[in-house]
Design a protein around this motif. Structure first.
Motif, PDB file in Angstrom:
ATOM      1  N   ASN A 111       8.474 -17.555 -89.179  1.00  0.00           N
ATOM      2  CA  ASN A 111       9.906 -17.512 -89.480  1.00  0.00           C
ATOM      3  C   ASN A 111      10.692 -16.844 -88.359  1.00  0.00           C
ATOM      4  O   ASN A 111      11.780 -17.296 -87.985  1.00  0.00           O
ATOM      5  N   THR A 112      10.118 -15.797 -87.778  1.00  0.00           N
ATOM      6  CA  THR A 112      10.828 -15.079 -86.704  1.00  0.00           C
ATOM      7  C   THR A 112      10.989 -15.973 -85.481  1.00  0.00           C
ATOM      8  O   THR A 112      12.051 -16.031 -84.860  1.00  0.00           O
ATOM      9  N   MET A 113       9.950 -16.709 -85.126  1.00  0.00           N
ATOM     10  CA  MET A 113      10.040 -17.557 -83.924  1.00  0.00           C
ATOM     11  C   MET A 113      11.006 -18.727 -84.160  1.00  0.00           C
ATOM     12  O   MET A 113      11.707 -19.147 -83.239  1.00  0.00           O
ATOM     13  N   TYR A 114      11.059 -19.221 -85.385  1.00  0.00           N
ATOM     14  CA  TYR A 114      12.017 -20.294 -85.688  1.00  0.00           C
ATOM     15  C   TYR A 114      13.450 -19.793 -85.502  1.00  0.00           C
ATOM     16  O   TYR A 114      14.296 -20.489 -84.922  1.00  0.00           O
ATOM     17  N   LYS A 115      13.713 -18.558 -85.975  1.00  0.00           N
ATOM     18  CA  LYS A 115      15.058 -17.980 -85.809  1.00  0.00           C
ATOM     19  C   LYS A 115      15.399 -17.825 -84.333  1.00  0.00           C
ATOM     20  O   LYS A 115      16.530 -18.081 -83.912  1.00  0.00           O
ATOM     21  N   MET A 116      14.413 -17.401 -83.542  1.00  0.00           N
ATOM     22  CA  MET A 116      14.650 -17.256 -82.094  1.00  0.00           C
ATOM     23  C   MET A 116      15.044 -18.616 -81.498  1.00  0.00           C
ATOM     24  O   MET A 116      15.989 -18.720 -80.712  1.00  0.00           O
ATOM     25  N   CYS A 117      14.329 -19.650 -81.886  1.00  0.00           N
ATOM     26  CA  CYS A 117      14.605 -21.002 -81.356  1.00  0.00           C
ATOM     27  C   CYS A 117      16.027 -21.433 -81.671  1.00  0.00           C
ATOM     28  O   CYS A 117      16.750 -21.924 -80.795  1.00  0.00           O
ATOM     29  N   THR A 118      16.442 -21.256 -82.925  1.00  0.00           N
ATOM     30  CA  THR A 118      17.765 -21.760 -83.313  1.00  0.00           C
ATOM     31  C   THR A 118      18.861 -20.968 -82.593  1.00  0.00           C
ATOM     32  O   THR A 118      19.878 -21.538 -82.201  1.00  0.00           O
ATOM     33  N   LYS A 119      18.638 -19.675 -82.392  1.00  0.00           N
ATOM     34  CA  LYS A 119      19.652 -18.868 -81.682  1.00  0.00           C
ATOM     35  C   LYS A 119      19.752 -19.294 -80.212  1.00  0.00           C
ATOM     36  O   LYS A 119      20.846 -19.329 -79.640  1.00  0.00           O
ATOM     37  N   ILE A 120      18.631 -19.626 -79.598  1.00  0.00           N
ATOM     38  CA  ILE A 120      18.672 -20.078 -78.191  1.00  0.00           C
ATOM     39  C   ILE A 120      19.393 -21.428 -78.112  1.00  0.00           C
ATOM     40  O   ILE A 120      20.217 -21.664 -77.231  1.00  0.00           O
ATOM     41  N   MET A 121      19.118 -22.295 -79.088  1.00  0.00           N
ATOM     42  CA  MET A 121      19.817 -23.598 -79.121  1.00  0.00           C
ATOM     43  C   MET A 121      21.320 -23.400 -79.219  1.00  0.00           C
ATOM     44  O   MET A 121      22.092 -24.130 -78.595  1.00  0.00           O
ATOM     45  N   ASP A 122      21.736 -22.420 -80.052  1.00  0.00           N
ATOM     46  CA  ASP A 122      23.177 -22.159 -80.211  1.00  0.00           C
ATOM     47  C   ASP A 122      23.772 -21.609 -78.917  1.00  0.00           C
ATOM     48  O   ASP A 122      24.913 -21.906 -78.579  1.00  0.00           O
ATOM     49  N   ALA A 123      22.984 -20.828 -78.180  1.00  0.00           N
ATOM     50  CA  ALA A 123      23.506 -20.169 -76.975  1.00  0.00           C
ATOM     51  C   ALA A 123      23.555 -21.109 -75.778  1.00  0.00           C
ATOM     52  O   ALA A 123      24.382 -20.937 -74.883  1.00  0.00           O
ATOM     53  N   VAL A 124      22.659 -22.087 -75.737  1.00  0.00           N
ATOM     54  CA  VAL A 124      22.559 -22.948 -74.549  1.00  0.00           C
ATOM     55  C   VAL A 124      22.731 -24.421 -74.972  1.00  0.00           C
ATOM     56  O   VAL A 124      21.789 -25.078 -75.409  1.00  0.00           O
ATOM     57  N   ALA A 125      23.959 -24.915 -74.804  1.00  0.00           N
ATOM     58  CA  ALA A 125      24.311 -26.244 -75.316  1.00  0.00           C
ATOM     59  C   ALA A 125      23.509 -27.357 -74.641  1.00  0.00           C
ATOM     60  O   ALA A 125      23.259 -28.403 -75.244  1.00  0.00           O
ATOM     61  N   GLU A 126      23.099 -27.153 -73.390  1.00  0.00           N
ATOM     62  CA  GLU A 126      22.457 -28.230 -72.620  1.00  0.00           C
ATOM     63  C   GLU A 126      20.963 -28.359 -72.908  1.00  0.00           C
ATOM     64  O   GLU A 126      20.280 -29.191 -72.313  1.00  0.00           O
ATOM     65  N   VAL A 127      20.477 -27.523 -73.810  1.00  0.00           N
ATOM     66  CA  VAL A 127      19.036 -27.522 -74.068  1.00  0.00           C
ATOM     67  C   VAL A 127      18.722 -28.431 -75.258  1.00  0.00           C
ATOM     68  O   VAL A 127      19.414 -28.412 -76.267  1.00  0.00           O
ATOM     69  N   GLU A 128      17.667 -29.247 -75.110  1.00  0.00           N
ATOM     70  CA  GLU A 128      17.321 -30.206 -76.161  1.00  0.00           C
ATOM     71  C   GLU A 128      16.313 -29.655 -77.157  1.00  0.00           C
ATOM     72  O   GLU A 128      16.397 -29.908 -78.347  1.00  0.00           O
ATOM     73  N   THR A 129      15.314 -28.944 -76.628  1.00  0.00           N
ATOM     74  CA  THR A 129      14.313 -28.344 -77.512  1.00  0.00           C
ATOM     75  C   THR A 129      14.011 -26.932 -77.032  1.00  0.00           C
ATOM     76  O   THR A 129      14.191 -26.608 -75.850  1.00  0.00           O
ATOM     77  N   VAL A 130      13.555 -26.118 -77.961  1.00  0.00           N
ATOM     78  CA  VAL A 130      13.086 -24.767 -77.620  1.00  0.00           C
ATOM     79  C   VAL A 130      11.717 -24.596 -78.275  1.00  0.00           C
ATOM     80  O   VAL A 130      11.525 -25.005 -79.429  1.00  0.00           O
ATOM     81  N   ASP A 131      10.774 -24.037 -77.541  1.00  0.00           N
ATOM     82  CA  ASP A 131       9.437 -23.864 -78.110  1.00  0.00           C
ATOM     83  C   ASP A 131       8.904 -22.466 -77.856  1.00  0.00           C
ATOM     84  O   ASP A 131       9.279 -21.820 -76.884  1.00  0.00           O
ATOM     85  N   TYR A 132       8.064 -22.022 -78.767  1.00  0.00           N
ATOM     86  CA  TYR A 132       7.377 -20.737 -78.612  1.00  0.00           C
ATOM     87  C   TYR A 132       5.895 -20.932 -78.907  1.00  0.00           C
ATOM     88  O   TYR A 132       5.525 -21.748 -79.764  1.00  0.00           O
TER      89      TYR A 132
END
Ligand SMILES: O=c1[nH]c(=O)c2[nH]c(=O)[nH]c2[nH]1
Length: 302
Positions: free
Chosen positions: A230-251
Motif C-alpha cells: 500500500n505504501t509503494m502504491y501511494k508513492m507511485c500515485t504521488k509521483i504521477m501527480d507531480a510529474v505530468a510527462e511520466v506514463e508509469t511509475v514502478d517500485y
C-alpha cells in the motif's frame, strides 16, 4: 535451421568522471558515472558468418563515450544518454537502436566551517541515479529514470495484519513494526520524438528526480503503513501527480526484516512486543514487493 532471434552488443562498465570549472568563482562541479552502451541493427552476420564488417568495435564505443562526455554536458543523465544513443544511430547506417544505461554515483559537496567547499566532495551513500534510454531510428527515445540503492528504515509507524491465515502461517499480526527497504524506483517518460524533444525537457529531469526522492522519503516517513504494497502504491500515485510527462511509475522494494529476540531465558528479561529494544537484522530471506502503476488501464505485463 537456427537463426539469430535477437542480438545486442557494446561496452559495459565504462567509468567516466567529468569536472566543470567555473573560472570566475573557482567552484568546481563533478559527475561520476558508469555507462553501458549496447547496439542493435543489421549485425547478424558478425554472429553467423564471422563477418566483422558490421561491427563497431566495443573499444570504439568506449572511446565515443569519452569523446561525447568531453563535447557535451553529462547532466542531466537523460540528456547525455540521448546524445550518446543518437550519435550511434545517426553515424552508422546499419545500427537501428542504441540501449544506453547511465548510473550516476553520488559526490556531495562538503560543508566546511558552515560553507559549501568549492572542490571537495564525499560519498554520502550507495544510492545512485539511474537512466535507461533506448534510442531507435525513426521511433524516438524511450527513457526510464530511477533511483537505486536508497536504504531507508523507520523504527515505528508500520503495521502488517489481516493477511491470509492458514496451515502455512506462523507470522503473528503486528500493529507496530520496523520497516526497512532499499528503494529501487523508476519512472517512464512518454516517448520523446528525438534529441530536440529531450533537450526541450532538460529542467524536467532533475525536478522529477527530486520530486520522486522527496515523495519516497516523505511518504515512507509520514505514513502509518499497513503494508509495503500500500505504501509503494501511494508513492507511485504521488509521483504521477507531480510529474505530468511520466506514463508509469514502478517500485521494487525488499522488505528487510528485523526479528525480535526473546531474551527471557536470561534473568527473565523482557524484550518482545512493547518491550522489544534489541532486534536481530536479517540478511535473508527477505520479502520482495514490486508494482508498476500506469495512468490508465494498460494490459498488464508485470
Ligand atoms: O508489508 C508486507 N507485505 C507482505 O506481503 C508481507 N509478507 C510478510 O511476511 N510480511 C509482509 N509485509
Amino acid at each position: 535451421m537456427a537463426s539469430v532471434a535477437q542480438a545486442r552488443y557494446g561496452k559495459d562498465n565504462v567509468r567516466v568522471y567529468k569536472v566543470e570549472r567555473d573560472e570566475k568563482t573557482g567552484v568546481q562541479t563533478v559527475t561520476e558515472m558508469t555507462v553501458c552502451v549496447l547496439l542493435e541493427g543489421a549485425i547478424e552476420i558478425s554472429y553467423t558468418k564471422g563477418d566483422n564488417s558490421v561491427v563497431v568495435a566495443t573499444d570504439s564505443i568506449k572511446n565515443t563515450i569519452y569523446i561525447k562526455a568531453k563535447e557535451h554536458p553529462v547532466t542531466p543523465p537523460e540528456l547525455f544518454a540521448s546524445i550518446l544513443g543518437t550519435h550511434f544511430i545517426e553515424t552508422y547506417a546499419h545500427i537501428t537502436a542504441a540501449h544506453v544505461k547511465i548510473i550516476t554515483h553520488r559526490w556531495t559537496r562538503m560543508t566546511i566551517d558552515g560553507k559549501p567547499h568549492p572542490h571537495s566532495f564525499y560519498r554520502d551513500g550507495a544510492e545512485t541515479r539511474n537512466v535507461d534510454a533506448v534510442i531507435r531510428k525513426g521511433q524516438g527515445i524511450d527513457i526510464r529514470s530511477g533511483i537505486v540503492g536508497l536504504l531507508v528504515l523507520k523504527s515505528t509507524g508500520s503495521q502488517f495484519h489481516g493477511f491470509v491465515r492458514d496451515e502455512f502461517t506462523t507470522l503473528p499480526e503486528v500493529w507496530d513494526r520496523i520497516l526497512s527497504t532499499d528503494v529501487d524506483c523508476g519512472w517512464v517518460w512518454k516517448t520523446f520524438s528525438g534529441l530536440n524533444a529531450v533537450k526541450a525537457s532538460i529542467p524536467k529531469f532533475d525536478k522529477a528526480w527530486n520530486d520522486a526522492r522527496e515523495i519516497t522519503m516523505k511518504t515512507f516517513a509520514e505514513e502509518d503503513s499497513p503494508s509495503v504494497q500500500n505504501t509503494m502504491y501511494k508513492m507511485c500515485t504521488k509521483i504521477m501527480d507531480a510529474v505530468a510527462e511520466v506514463e508509469t511509475v514502478d517500485y521494487s522494494l525488499p522488505n528487510k526484516h528485523y526479528f525480535e529476540v526473546d531474551l527471557s531465558w536470561h534473568k527473565g528479561i523482557k524484550n518482545t512486543g512493547k518491550d522489544a529494544e534489541v532486534y536481530a537484522p536479517q540478511s535473508g530471506p527477505n520479502g520482495l514487493i514490486q508494482v508498476k502503476v500506469a495512468r490508465s488501464q494498460l494490459s498488464s505485463k508485470l
